[in-house]
Design a protein around this motif. Structure first.
Motif, PDB file in Angstrom:
ATOM      1  N   MET A  97       0.844  -1.205   0.000  1.00 14.25           N
ATOM      2  CA  MET A  97       0.000   0.000   0.000  1.00 14.25           C
ATOM      3  C   MET A  97       0.880   1.257   0.000  1.00 14.25           C
ATOM      4  O   MET A  97       0.491   2.296  -0.533  1.00 14.25           O
ATOM      5  N   GLY A  98       2.049   1.144   0.600  1.00 13.88           N
ATOM      6  CA  GLY A  98       2.977   2.280   0.618  1.00 13.88           C
ATOM      7  C   GLY A  98       3.532   2.615  -0.755  1.00 13.88           C
ATOM      8  O   GLY A  98       4.136   3.671  -0.947  1.00 13.88           O
ATOM      9  N   TYR A 154       1.650   2.919  -3.395  1.00  6.47           N
ATOM     10  CA  TYR A 154       0.512   3.329  -4.230  1.00  6.47           C
ATOM     11  C   TYR A 154       0.897   4.438  -5.207  1.00  6.47           C
ATOM     12  O   TYR A 154       0.496   4.428  -6.362  1.00  6.47           O
ATOM     13  N   ARG A 155       1.701   5.375  -4.748  1.00  3.64           N
ATOM     14  CA  ARG A 155       2.051   6.489  -5.639  1.00  3.64           C
ATOM     15  C   ARG A 155       2.884   6.021  -6.830  1.00  3.64           C
ATOM     16  O   ARG A 155       2.903   6.664  -7.876  1.00  3.64           O
ATOM     17  N   LEU A 203       2.497   2.846  -8.081  1.00  2.00           N
ATOM     18  CA  LEU A 203       1.649   1.929  -8.844  1.00  2.00           C
ATOM     19  C   LEU A 203       0.507   2.655  -9.538  1.00  2.00           C
ATOM     20  O   LEU A 203       0.153   2.314 -10.667  1.00  2.00           O
ATOM     21  N   LEU A 247      -3.469   3.863 -10.150  1.00  2.00           N
ATOM     22  CA  LEU A 247      -4.754   3.194 -10.085  1.00  2.00           C
ATOM     23  C   LEU A 247      -4.663   1.734 -10.549  1.00  2.00           C
ATOM     24  O   LEU A 247      -5.162   0.828  -9.884  1.00  2.00           O
ATOM     25  N   ILE A 248      -4.047   1.519 -11.705  1.00  2.00           N
ATOM     26  CA  ILE A 248      -4.082   0.164 -12.261  1.00  2.00           C
ATOM     27  C   ILE A 248      -2.708  -0.341 -12.672  1.00  2.00           C
ATOM     28  O   ILE A 248      -2.592  -1.329 -13.386  1.00  2.00           O
ATOM     29  N   GLY A 249      -1.622   0.340 -12.201  1.00  2.00           N
ATOM     30  CA  GLY A 249      -0.272  -0.132 -12.529  1.00  2.00           C
ATOM     31  C   GLY A 249      -0.056  -1.542 -11.995  1.00  2.00           C
ATOM     32  O   GLY A 249      -0.568  -1.902 -10.940  1.00  2.00           O
ATOM     33  N   ARG A 250       0.703  -2.339 -12.740  1.00  2.00           N
ATOM     34  CA  ARG A 250       0.887  -3.719 -12.328  1.00  2.00           C
ATOM     35  C   ARG A 250       1.950  -3.826 -11.228  1.00  2.00           C
ATOM     36  O   ARG A 250       2.988  -3.172 -11.293  1.00  2.00           O
ATOM     37  N   LEU A 251       1.660  -4.647 -10.240  1.00  2.00           N
ATOM     38  CA  LEU A 251       2.609  -4.886  -9.157  1.00  2.00           C
ATOM     39  C   LEU A 251       3.664  -5.871  -9.674  1.00  2.00           C
ATOM     40  O   LEU A 251       3.369  -7.033  -9.936  1.00  2.00           O
ATOM     41  N   ALA A 282     -12.978  -3.028 -10.545  1.00  2.00           N
ATOM     42  CA  ALA A 282     -11.667  -3.320 -11.117  1.00  2.00           C
ATOM     43  C   ALA A 282     -10.825  -2.053 -11.205  1.00  2.00           C
ATOM     44  O   ALA A 282      -9.638  -2.049 -10.872  1.00  2.00           O
ATOM     45  N   LEU A 283     -11.465  -0.963 -11.621  1.00  2.00           N
ATOM     46  CA  LEU A 283     -10.720   0.282 -11.824  1.00  2.00           C
ATOM     47  C   LEU A 283     -10.269   0.889 -10.491  1.00  2.00           C
ATOM     48  O   LEU A 283      -9.133   1.332 -10.350  1.00  2.00           O
ATOM     49  N   PHE A 284     -11.175   0.904  -9.505  1.00  2.00           N
ATOM     50  CA  PHE A 284     -10.869   1.597  -8.253  1.00  2.00           C
ATOM     51  C   PHE A 284     -10.511   0.631  -7.130  1.00  2.00           C
ATOM     52  O   PHE A 284     -10.582   0.978  -5.955  1.00  2.00           O
ATOM     53  N   ARG A 337      -7.682  -0.572  -5.907  1.00  2.00           N
ATOM     54  CA  ARG A 337      -6.626  -0.162  -4.963  1.00  2.00           C
ATOM     55  C   ARG A 337      -7.076   0.945  -4.017  1.00  2.00           C
ATOM     56  O   ARG A 337      -6.955   0.776  -2.795  1.00  2.00           O
ATOM     57  N   PRO A 338      -7.582   2.076  -4.534  1.00  2.00           N
ATOM     58  CA  PRO A 338      -8.027   3.120  -3.590  1.00  2.00           C
ATOM     59  C   PRO A 338      -9.112   2.624  -2.632  1.00  2.00           C
ATOM     60  O   PRO A 338      -9.094   2.962  -1.455  1.00  2.00           O
ATOM     61  N   ILE A 365      -7.423   0.308  -0.004  1.00  2.00           N
ATOM     62  CA  ILE A 365      -6.559   1.041   0.934  1.00  2.00           C
ATOM     63  C   ILE A 365      -7.411   1.889   1.872  1.00  2.00           C
ATOM     64  O   ILE A 365      -7.202   1.888   3.088  1.00  2.00           O
ATOM     65  N   PHE A 392      -4.445   6.938   6.526  1.00  2.00           N
ATOM     66  CA  PHE A 392      -3.292   6.724   5.655  1.00  2.00           C
ATOM     67  C   PHE A 392      -3.667   6.998   4.197  1.00  2.00           C
ATOM     68  O   PHE A 392      -2.916   7.645   3.460  1.00  2.00           O
ATOM     69  N   LEU A 400      -2.152   9.625   1.135  1.00  2.00           N
ATOM     70  CA  LEU A 400      -1.728   9.257  -0.215  1.00  2.00           C
ATOM     71  C   LEU A 400      -2.382  10.166  -1.252  1.00  2.00           C
ATOM     72  O   LEU A 400      -2.193   9.980  -2.450  1.00  2.00           O
TER      73      LEU A 400
END
Lengths: 271, 303
Positions: A120-121, A123-124, A126, A128-132, B173-175, B177-178, B181, B188, B192
């Motif tokens: 999660m740290g 995120y900036r 990655l 929105l949809i960047g691949r991990l 799918a799009l959102f 991650r946000p 988190i 936190f 970000l």
């Protein structure tokens, strides 16, 4: 030259010096007031954190220590106040800041693994949809290793002890690669080994030139752990290097009658 | 069962049931993790007067007016809760319970007084849906799936819930991650630069859209089981968020299919003459799945 009753030139010079210190500070707070309901939790606080130092925010329960951090970061909305990092509004500088909330503020039964929390740290990086990628994973693992938690990467976070959870939070902050670290009670309810590990990491960050600010409640460790101290009790009581301002007088002012219970290992008042 | 029976009478209700269950279970995962399961309950209640008022104003039961009506009803509910809490000095939980139930009851009363004979909207429908009546009369068998004339006669409810389900999958799918988190650690997430308030509001809006779209299938009360049961059961099977969401979809589909089949044929197997409500059986099956995972799920914890 005789001293005039009022010394406008001197005041002006002082103001200029203060302004310069603020502009050079990675975390400068001016006129911060926060209120939950009727009573202010934080009242008109100015603080200028020195770059490359470790600063403790200290004060009794309810002094507004956590609130000050949250308001500075915009997590709670202050009534008034400006916060700057190197002269820029803090909002614009958030990519250079890592915040570690109080451990108790999240649900540790949440269905994620340790490695997921640390990424999660990132995120900036990655988005929105960047691949991990493997590189991201390696970076997260390196951060876990730095806090001694690499072996726990695949564990569900609820299986960790309080101290281990706190170290995972610190690893997430490390993954952000920030210049300013703001930590809310990083030593609350952790074991001795964790406390040693965390302070070691924070001191190494400081030695790399990063700035560390931590809300701290154990007065006895302030002189060992920190360079500077910001002493609060809703209002600011004192601010500066530990050796200068962490005095019994200042502590008595901040803690009032509760000073005995707090058993401070304070610097005695001299001169 | 032959295609000639299955396609016109059971295919569309089954598809609508499945899509509605998935559309509700997906946001339900995050409502539960945010300890906002009550919001699903609230939405399901408040949606009814909104839909009824929208019908009275427009004379149709189209999707957009229904959504606007539901949104207006939700705003009124929020204002009423805040008013009761402030001026009545009643604790928020009680204020919410009173407002939701009263508004739902008002919706039922208005519905009884209105002439809704021309559309699929009556009290029974509002309580436990209309799944069995969503039949495809133009179909004659599996061949109808490729027949444009027959396809034009598909119940519009199917298209509506399909669009909503697809929209929810795409948004998730799009959102992802946000949403993940900020659900785990909102403070936190804010540092970000994530708009945590908008994310929370977005989740509630998506849940309301799912509830409105699922209204045809299961009514506005049983939908709460669709929000809560599959995700809650999924949480007891896994410790990873992605897996939890996938499991919740699986449980939603099992509930919808099994519930529909059991409602249609179960009573006959047991010697009773009539079928029972499909929506009721879907909710019951999802409750049974939750009970089973609570007893035997690998990740259950005793408190």
């Amino acid at each position: 030259m005789t001293l005039a009753p009022s010394t406008p030139h001197l005041t002006l010079a002082q103001d200029t010096a203060t302004e310069a210190a603020r502009a050079a500070s990675p975390f400068a707070i001016r006129g911060m007031t926060v209120s939950y309901g009727q009573k202010p939790a934080v009242f008109s606080i100015d603080a200028t954190i020195r770059a490359g130092k470790m600063t403790a925010i200290v004060g009794p329960n309810g002094a507004g220590k956590s609130t000050l951090l949250k308001a500075a970061l915009g997590i709670v909305t202050p009534l008034s106040g400006q916060v700057t990092m190197y002269g820029q509004p803090l909002k614009a500088m958030l990519p250079r800041i890592a915040y570690v909330p109080q451990r108790a503020s999240v649900d540790w039964d949440f269905p994620v693994r340790v490695i997921d929390v640390v990424t999660m740290g990132l995120y900036r990086h990655l988005g929105l949809i960047g691949r991990l990628t493997g590189a991201h994973r390696a970076r997260a693992l390196a951060c876990l290793d730095r806090v001694g938690m690499a072996d726990f990467a695949e564990r569900q976070i609820g299986q960790l002890s309080g101290g281990q959870q706190q170290r995972v939070f610190l690893a997430r902050a490390l993954a952000q690669g920030a210049d300013l670290y703001l930590l809310d009670e990083p030593f609350a309810g952790v074991d001795a080994a964790t406390e040693k590990a965390i302070i070691g990491v924070l001191k190494s960050l400081r030695d790399e030139g990063k700035t560390v600010v931590a809300v701290h409640h154990d007065l006895s460790t302030v002189p060992d752990y920190f360079d500077d101290v910001l002493l609060l009790n809703v209002r600011k009581v004192a601010e500066g290097p530990v050796a200068d301002v962490f005095t019994e007088t200042a502590l008595a002012e901040a803690y009032g009658g509760r000073l005995q219970a707090a058993r401070p290992d304070a610097v005695p008042v001299t001169g | 069962m032959s295609g000639a029976d299955f396609v016109p009478f059971s295919l569309v209700p089954l598809l609508i049931g499945c899509l509605a269950a998935v559309a509700c279970a997906l946001p339900g995962n995050f409502l539960i993790l945010r300890r906002q399961a009550l919001i699903g309950d609230a939405i399901s209640h408040v949606v009814l007067p909104g839909i009824v008022m929208a019908f009275l104003v427009t004379g149709t039961i189209a999707a957009i007016p229904m959504l606007i009506g539901a949104a207006a009803a939700a705003l009124i509910a929020v204002a009423a809760i805040e008013g009761i809490r402030r001026f009545g000095r009643i604790e928020p939980g009680a204020a919410m319970g009173v407002v939701f139930t009263s508004m739902f009851a008002a919706g039922v009363l208005i519905l009884e007084l209105s002439d809704t004979s021309g559309v699929h909207l009556d009290v029974e429908h509002a309580l436990y849906g209309n799944l069995e009546s969503l039949i495809w009369l133009d179909a004659t068998g599996w061949a109808s799936l490729t027949d444009p004339v027959a396809l034009a006669g598909l119940p519009p409810e199917l298209g509506r819930i399909a669009v909503v389900a697809l929209l929810i999958v795409a948004l998730l799918a799009l959102f992802w991650r946000p949403l993940a988190i900020s659900t785990f650690d909102e403070g936190f997430a804010a540092t970000l630069g994530l708009p945590v308030g908008a994310i929370g509001l977005g989740l509630v809006i998506v849940s309301a859209i799912a509830a409105v779209a699922a209204f045809d299938a299961v009514g506005s009360i049983i939908v709460i089981a669709m929000f809560i049961c599959p995700p809650a059961a999924a949480r007891l099977v896994t410790d990873r968020l992605v897996h939890q969401v996938l499991w919740s979809v699986a449980f939603a589909l099992i509930s919808a299919v099994l519930g529909y089949v059991l409602a249609g044929y179960g009573p006959l197997w047991l010697g009773f003459g009539n079928s029972v409500s499909a929506a009721g059986m879907i909710a019951t099956v999802s409750g049974v799945i939750l009970a089973l995972t609570a007893i035997a799920g690998p990740k259950r914890r005793r408190i």
